[in-house]
Write a protein that holds these residues in place. Structure first.
Motif, PDB file in Angstrom:
ATOM      1  N   THR A 140      38.834  46.118  43.048  1.00 28.19           N
ATOM      2  CA  THR A 140      39.759  46.646  42.068  1.00 28.19           C
ATOM      3  C   THR A 140      40.456  45.365  41.499  1.00 28.19           C
ATOM      4  OG1 THR A 140      40.251  48.620  43.000  1.00 28.19           O
ATOM      5  CG2 THR A 140      41.679  47.955  41.551  1.00 28.19           C
ATOM      6  N   ALA A 141      40.694  44.295  42.554  1.00 26.09           N
ATOM      7  CA  ALA A 141      41.388  43.239  42.028  1.00 26.09           C
ATOM      8  C   ALA A 141      40.785  42.588  40.788  1.00 26.09           C
ATOM      9  CB  ALA A 141      41.738  42.004  43.178  1.00 26.09           C
ATOM     10  N   ASP A 142      39.443  42.222  41.017  1.00 27.43           N
ATOM     11  CA  ASP A 142      38.689  41.605  39.955  1.00 27.43           C
ATOM     12  C   ASP A 142      38.523  42.338  38.716  1.00 27.43           C
ATOM     13  OD1 ASP A 142      38.454  39.392  41.762  1.00 27.43           O
ATOM     14  OD2 ASP A 142      35.999  39.787  41.802  1.00 27.43           O
ATOM     15  N   ALA A 143      38.509  43.730  39.056  1.00 25.33           N
ATOM     16  CA  ALA A 143      38.509  44.753  37.885  1.00 25.33           C
ATOM     17  C   ALA A 143      39.879  44.472  36.863  1.00 25.33           C
ATOM     18  CB  ALA A 143      38.498  46.152  38.376  1.00 25.33           C
ATOM     19  N   ILE A 144      40.975  44.444  37.712  1.00 20.13           N
ATOM     20  CA  ILE A 144      42.192  44.284  36.806  1.00 20.13           C
ATOM     21  C   ILE A 144      42.316  42.820  36.308  1.00 20.13           C
ATOM     22  CG2 ILE A 144      44.704  44.148  37.226  1.00 20.13           C
ATOM     23  CD1 ILE A 144      44.653  46.181  39.429  1.00 20.13           C
ATOM     24  N   LYS A 145      41.833  41.815  37.015  1.00 20.34           N
ATOM     25  CA  LYS A 145      41.773  40.609  36.301  1.00 20.34           C
ATOM     26  C   LYS A 145      40.947  40.484  35.176  1.00 20.34           C
ATOM     27  CE  LYS A 145      41.270  35.547  37.825  1.00 20.34           C
ATOM     28  NZ  LYS A 145      40.683  35.275  36.581  1.00 20.34           N
ATOM     29  N   PHE A 146      39.722  41.062  35.170  1.00 24.05           N
ATOM     30  CA  PHE A 146      38.747  41.028  34.055  1.00 24.05           C
ATOM     31  C   PHE A 146      39.352  41.780  32.887  1.00 24.05           C
ATOM     32  CE2 PHE A 146      35.274  43.020  31.565  1.00 24.05           C
ATOM     33  CZ  PHE A 146      34.508  42.096  31.549  1.00 24.05           C
ATOM     34  N   THR A 147      40.182  42.805  33.343  1.00 26.27           N
ATOM     35  CA  THR A 147      40.597  43.543  31.975  1.00 26.27           C
ATOM     36  C   THR A 147      41.574  42.769  31.474  1.00 26.27           C
ATOM     37  OG1 THR A 147      40.382  45.860  33.441  1.00 26.27           O
ATOM     38  CG2 THR A 147      42.069  45.854  31.510  1.00 26.27           C
ATOM     39  N   THR A 148      42.613  42.111  32.321  1.00 24.01           N
ATOM     40  CA  THR A 148      43.770  41.128  31.476  1.00 24.01           C
ATOM     41  C   THR A 148      43.035  40.159  30.859  1.00 24.01           C
ATOM     42  OG1 THR A 148      45.034  41.742  33.573  1.00 24.01           O
ATOM     43  CG2 THR A 148      45.413  39.874  32.165  1.00 24.01           C
ATOM     44  N   ASP A 149      41.908  39.590  31.309  1.00 26.49           N
ATOM     45  CA  ASP A 149      41.319  38.312  30.753  1.00 26.49           C
ATOM     46  C   ASP A 149      40.429  38.302  29.650  1.00 26.49           C
ATOM     47  OD1 ASP A 149      43.006  36.911  32.408  1.00 26.49           O
ATOM     48  OD2 ASP A 149      41.368  36.317  33.858  1.00 26.49           O
ATOM     49  N   GLU A 150      39.595  39.477  29.821  1.00 26.79           N
ATOM     50  CA  GLU A 150      38.514  39.743  28.944  1.00 26.79           C
ATOM     51  C   GLU A 150      38.582  41.116  27.929  1.00 26.79           C
ATOM     52  OE1 GLU A 150      36.111  37.682  28.666  1.00 26.79           O
ATOM     53  OE2 GLU A 150      36.733  36.376  30.573  1.00 26.79           O
ATOM     54  N   MET A 151      39.150  42.357  28.559  1.00 27.50           N
ATOM     55  CA  MET A 151      39.284  43.386  27.826  1.00 27.50           C
ATOM     56  C   MET A 151      40.429  43.291  26.769  1.00 27.50           C
ATOM     57  SD  MET A 151      36.545  45.037  28.789  1.00 27.50           S
ATOM     58  CE  MET A 151      36.882  46.314  27.810  1.00 27.50           C
ATOM     59  N   ASP A 176      40.464  44.477  48.989  1.00 23.79           N
ATOM     60  CA  ASP A 176      41.553  43.538  49.079  1.00 23.79           C
ATOM     61  C   ASP A 176      42.811  44.218  48.276  1.00 23.79           C
ATOM     62  OD1 ASP A 176      43.451  41.552  49.309  1.00 23.79           O
ATOM     63  OD2 ASP A 176      41.928  40.071  49.049  1.00 23.79           O
ATOM     64  N   SER A 177      43.726  45.011  49.242  1.00 26.37           N
ATOM     65  CA  SER A 177      44.848  45.682  48.503  1.00 26.37           C
ATOM     66  C   SER A 177      45.789  44.760  47.846  1.00 26.37           C
ATOM     67  CB  SER A 177      45.502  46.691  49.327  1.00 26.37           C
ATOM     68  OG  SER A 177      46.481  47.339  48.851  1.00 26.37           O
ATOM     69  N   GLN A 178      46.346  43.665  48.346  1.00 26.33           N
ATOM     70  CA  GLN A 178      47.265  42.839  48.199  1.00 26.33           C
ATOM     71  C   GLN A 178      46.748  42.211  46.841  1.00 26.33           C
ATOM     72  OE1 GLN A 178      50.603  42.875  49.152  1.00 26.33           O
ATOM     73  NE2 GLN A 178      50.707  41.697  47.118  1.00 26.33           N
ATOM     74  N   ALA A 179      45.573  41.631  46.811  1.00 24.42           N
ATOM     75  CA  ALA A 179      44.952  40.885  45.670  1.00 24.42           C
ATOM     76  C   ALA A 179      44.984  41.896  44.381  1.00 24.42           C
ATOM     77  CB  ALA A 179      43.581  40.469  45.953  1.00 24.42           C
ATOM     78  N   ALA A 180      44.563  43.173  44.549  1.00 24.05           N
ATOM     79  CA  ALA A 180      44.779  44.096  43.426  1.00 24.05           C
ATOM     80  C   ALA A 180      46.218  44.331  42.866  1.00 24.05           C
ATOM     81  CB  ALA A 180      44.126  45.235  43.909  1.00 24.05           C
ATOM     82  N   ILE A 181      47.328  44.443  43.787  1.00 23.01           N
ATOM     83  CA  ILE A 181      48.719  44.430  43.350  1.00 23.01           C
ATOM     84  C   ILE A 181      49.064  43.252  42.809  1.00 23.01           C
ATOM     85  CG2 ILE A 181      51.067  44.583  44.202  1.00 23.01           C
ATOM     86  CD1 ILE A 181      49.570  46.305  46.915  1.00 23.01           C
ATOM     87  N   ASN A 182      48.495  42.050  43.097  1.00 24.11           N
ATOM     88  CA  ASN A 182      48.928  40.883  42.547  1.00 24.11           C
ATOM     89  C   ASN A 182      48.279  40.774  41.021  1.00 24.11           C
ATOM     90  OD1 ASN A 182      50.463  40.056  44.835  1.00 24.11           O
ATOM     91  ND2 ASN A 182      48.809  38.777  45.761  1.00 24.11           N
ATOM     92  N   ALA A 183      47.185  41.108  41.051  1.00 25.84           N
ATOM     93  CA  ALA A 183      46.465  41.315  39.799  1.00 25.84           C
ATOM     94  C   ALA A 183      47.192  42.060  38.846  1.00 25.84           C
ATOM     95  CB  ALA A 183      44.991  41.569  39.731  1.00 25.84           C
ATOM     96  N   ALA A 184      47.703  43.380  39.242  1.00 24.35           N
ATOM     97  CA  ALA A 184      48.463  44.262  38.184  1.00 24.35           C
ATOM     98  C   ALA A 184      49.573  43.606  38.082  1.00 24.35           C
ATOM     99  CB  ALA A 184      48.825  45.561  39.260  1.00 24.35           C
TER     100      ALA A 184
END
Length: 260
Positions: A140-151, A176-184
């Motif tokens: 989920t962390a990379d998914a949120i980062k991808f959404t922010t940076d690319e989508m 990685d729960s904490q990484a996902a929260i940070n990305a959010a």
């Protein structure tokens, strides 16, 4: 704020010269704010919801983040597609209206289609039908980062003057729960509102509530299974649209100018 007070006071004074001619500036300012406060208490909820809801349904950038991990399964992935189509059917799709993009994620994120690609509802619905599962873990962390940076990039067609809404669909905890929260949190700093749709009993409630905009109760939809997901399309859309993604000062000015 001083300019606002002076402008508002001049308005009251010019409308009621005889009444306020001997009243101090401080009293006049107090009267204006008392009037505004009273009006807000009576009508702000309606006007704010109406302003934001119409903005979401008729002018927004919306990205669906679709869980394509192995745990979802092909049958449930198809139900996810049906739910997306039910939601999109209620949107006013267009490049000057609501733009829709889709990304999929499992172990790695990937673009389904960018915001700028389709300018009408039929094409978006057809594109959703053509999505395919990718399988893998739940990153989920990379998914949120991808959404922010690319989508939500200008290259993908994201606009700077409309609400940016991400709707995350998931059926389980991330690697990685904490990484996902940070990305959010980074996504929110970029002006992206995050809503979470959680399916099943394997979801980490603490995690999704931290990922979603606050208050989480207004930005998280939880269902027991993918059959229920198909039935929650209206609720998901309404909850996403109820978020305060528009600048609050703009909403207030919208109200104030209607008053005067």
């Amino acid at each position: 704020m001083f300019f606002f007070c002076r402008a508002a006071t001049r308005y009251i004074y010019s409308a009621s010269t005889n009444r306020y001619s001997n009243i101090s500036l401080q009293s006049r300012i107090f009267s204006v704010f008392h009037f505004v406060k009273h009006t807000i208490n009576l009508g702000m909820q309606y006007k704010t919801n109406d302003f934001i809801l119409k903005g979401c349904l008729h002018n927004a950038d919306v990205v669906f983040m679709v869980d394509s991990s192995t745990s979802v399964g092909s049958e449930n992935f198809q139900k996810t597609q049906n739910a997306l189509k039910n939601i999109i059917t209620n949107m006013d799709i267009g490049h000057n209206k609501v733009q829709v993009g889709v990304m999929q994620y499992s172990s790695y994120p990937m673009m389904g289609f960018p915001l700028k690609l389709y300018g009408n509802r039929g094409d978006v619905l057809h594109a959703v039908e053509n999505l395919h599962m990718t399988s893998g873990g739940t990153n989920t962390a990379d998914a949120i980062k991808f959404t922010t940076d690319e989508m939500f990039s200008a290259t993908s067609g994201a606009r700077s003057n409309v609400p940016r809404i991400a709707i995350l669909l998931t059926n389980g905890g991330t690697v990685d729960s904490q990484a996902a929260i940070n990305a959010a949190n980074v996504a929110r700093q970029a002006g992206i509102g995050i809503n979470v749709v959680a399916v099943g009993n394997n979801v980490n409630q603490q995690e999704i509530q931290a990922i979603a905009n606050q208050p989480a109760g207004s930005h998280v939809v939880t269902v027991n299974n993918f059959d229920q997901l198909e039935q929650q399309a209206t609720n998901i859309l309404n909850q996403a649209c109820a978020g305060e993604y528009s600048n609050k000062s703009n909403v207030f000015l919208h109200l104030f100018y209607n008053i005067i």
